[in-house]
Design an enzyme around this catalytic site. Structure first.
Site, PDB file in Angstrom:
ATOM      1  N   HIS A 102       0.822  -1.220   0.000  1.00 57.59           N
ATOM      2  CA  HIS A 102       0.000   0.000   0.000  1.00 57.59           C
ATOM      3  C   HIS A 102       0.855   1.269   0.000  1.00 57.59           C
ATOM      4  O   HIS A 102       0.327   2.356  -0.255  1.00 57.59           O
ATOM      5  CB  HIS A 102      -0.929   0.029   1.220  1.00 57.59           C
ATOM      6  CG  HIS A 102      -1.969  -1.051   1.196  1.00 57.59           C
ATOM      7  ND1 HIS A 102      -2.885  -1.196   0.176  1.00 57.59           N
ATOM      8  CD2 HIS A 102      -2.212  -2.064   2.059  1.00 57.59           C
ATOM      9  CE1 HIS A 102      -3.656  -2.231   0.418  1.00 57.59           C
ATOM     10  NE2 HIS A 102      -3.289  -2.783   1.535  1.00 57.59           N
ATOM     11  N   ASP A 131      -2.605 -10.487  -2.574  1.00 53.48           N
ATOM     12  CA  ASP A 131      -3.180 -10.035  -1.307  1.00 53.48           C
ATOM     13  C   ASP A 131      -4.648  -9.678  -1.551  1.00 53.48           C
ATOM     14  O   ASP A 131      -5.023  -9.269  -2.655  1.00 53.48           O
ATOM     15  CB  ASP A 131      -2.391  -8.788  -0.837  1.00 53.48           C
ATOM     16  CG  ASP A 131      -2.780  -8.345   0.558  1.00 53.48           C
ATOM     17  OD1 ASP A 131      -2.022  -8.612   1.491  1.00 53.48           O
ATOM     18  OD2 ASP A 131      -3.861  -7.710   0.685  1.00 53.48           O
ATOM     19  N   HIS A 185      -6.215  -7.164  -0.576  1.00 56.00           N
ATOM     20  CA  HIS A 185      -6.356  -5.725  -0.810  1.00 56.00           C
ATOM     21  C   HIS A 185      -5.561  -5.291  -2.048  1.00 56.00           C
ATOM     22  O   HIS A 185      -4.455  -5.772  -2.282  1.00 56.00           O
ATOM     23  CB  HIS A 185      -5.850  -4.949   0.414  1.00 56.00           C
ATOM     24  CG  HIS A 185      -6.563  -5.299   1.676  1.00 56.00           C
ATOM     25  ND1 HIS A 185      -6.123  -6.288   2.546  1.00 56.00           N
ATOM     26  CD2 HIS A 185      -7.716  -4.822   2.205  1.00 56.00           C
ATOM     27  CE1 HIS A 185      -6.956  -6.383   3.557  1.00 56.00           C
ATOM     28  NE2 HIS A 185      -7.933  -5.516   3.392  1.00 56.00           N
ATOM     29  N   ASP A 216      -4.681 -12.809   2.976  1.00 56.37           N
ATOM     30  CA  ASP A 216      -5.940 -12.344   3.588  1.00 56.37           C
ATOM     31  C   ASP A 216      -7.147 -12.629   2.686  1.00 56.37           C
ATOM     32  O   ASP A 216      -8.256 -12.241   3.013  1.00 56.37           O
ATOM     33  CB  ASP A 216      -5.888 -10.876   3.990  1.00 56.37           C
ATOM     34  CG  ASP A 216      -5.024 -10.006   3.082  1.00 56.37           C
ATOM     35  OD1 ASP A 216      -4.801  -8.834   3.444  1.00 56.37           O
ATOM     36  OD2 ASP A 216      -4.573 -10.478   2.018  1.00 56.37           O
TER      37      ASP A 216
END
Ligand SMILES: NCCCNCCCCCS
Ligand SMILES: [Zn+2]
Length: 343
Positions: free
Chosen positions: A160, A196, A198, A285
């Site tokens: 991120h 991931d 996200h 995740d």
């Protein structure tokens, strides 16, 4: 497969994360690494080593100087300003405000360099972020040196983080550092595959205008999932990077069927791109019991995902990202590695 891991990840463990209107123990915590190390050893993947000292020049080339200076000095400035607690962003350059000039005030600076408010900075965050970067740099060198693959057990994660922002538990983009290192080693075309849950907004942002690094991400649809404001399928790159960015968002409740279809689509595009090295942003995740995500993959699915990635036949660096169902993180992350090795 060699794993690189630094004990200095422990230097970053904030007291709290802002979640659902409460301050909770951060989901991104040191025990994540312990579960992964235990599983590696349980499965006989005992080749585990500490990183070489961090190389600052590539980090300075990746991150904006003012952002690095902020990360390095934020804690001291925060404390000198008399702030009692840990650093938590509270004011941001919102719509129609000036996001080009950092304020002098440390409270203002924190929000200027933040993309979210859930990520706290503590006295040890800078050192931990550098150690995570060193882990990625060291593991990348192992692959560049001829190994089929290596595992950078990075903590804190990085996907991120942009050249000038932290958030989503990330400070320095480890996967982007590794991709740039492959480029610096003479690999003409590098791919980053982000599995991931996200969207890897930071990695996308860093390479968005580049045609030499292909970025593909399978993630929770941004209408419903953090980071919310990037990750749509119509984001395909800009300028020389047009066509070198692939977002594959999936809706709440998506299971391994559609997720694997997206993975195969990403792998096909990576092959068509002509990538000669692969960096995998390995977040797990997407697992069904993850507390902050909404896909329904089960542990065996991560084995199959690893096999599909392995069939690409590229020198591959796995960079640990997220995964917050902590009791299962070891099985799920190592399943990807074992599936890859089994391919
Ligand atoms: N409070 C729940 C929203 C989560 N916000 C940050 C998620 C970061 C994932 C890193 S892989
Ligand atoms: Zn994640």
């Amino acid at each position: 497969m060699r794993t690189i891991c630094s004990e200095d990840h422990r230097l970053h463990f904030p007291q709290a994360e802002l979640h659902a209107g409460q301050f909770v123990t951060p989901f991104e915590r040191p025990s994540r690494v312990e579960y992964i190390l235990a599983r590696l050893r349980e499965r006989g993947l005992n080749d585990i080593a500490a990183p070489d000292p961090v190389a600052m020049a590539p980090i300075r080339a990746l991150c904006r100087p003012d952002y690095l200076a902020f990360l390095e000095h934020a804690w001291d400035e925060w404390k000198r300003a008399g702030c009692a607690g840990e650093i938590i962003p509270a004011s941001f350059p919102a719509r129609r405000m000036n996001a080009d000039r950092a304020p002098t005030n440390i409270d203002g600076k924190v929000g200027f360099y933040a993309l979210a408010a859930e990520t706290a900075i503590t006295a040890g965050t800078w050192a931990a972020a550098l150690s995570s970067a060193a882990v990625a740099q060291t593991a990348q060198r192992i692959v560049a040196g001829g190994a089929r693959a290596a595992f950078a057990l990075c903590r804190p994660p990085g996907h991120h983080a942009t050249a000038d922002m932290f958030g989503g538990y990330c400070f320095i983009n480890n996967a982007a550092l590794a991709a740039e290192a492959f480029r610096a080693d003479g690999v003409a075309r590098v791919a980053v595959l982000d599995i991931d849950f996200h969207h890897g907004n930071g990695t996308q942002d860093i390479f968005y205008r580049r045609g030499d690094v292909f970025f593909a991400s399978i993630h929770g649809a941004p209408e419903h999932a953090f980071p919310y404001y990037l990750g749509y399928s119509d984001e395909t790159g800009e300028g020389p990077g047009e066509g070198a960015n692939l977002n594959l968002p999936l809706p709440p409740g998506a299971g391994y069927g559609p997720w694997a279809e997206a993975l195969d689509a990403a792998l096909a595009r990576i092959r068509a791109f002509g990538a000669e090295a692969l960096v995998v942003s390995l977040g797990v995740d997407a697992y069904k019991d993850d507390p902050i995500s909404f896909f329904t993959l089960d542990s065996p699915d991560f084995l199959d995902a690893g096999r599909r990635i392995g069939r690409l036949g590229l020198p591959t660096l796995f960079c640990m990202e997220g995964g917050y169902a902590i009791e299962a993180i070891g099985v799920n992350a190592v399943n990807v590695l074992e599936g890859f090795l089994d391919a």
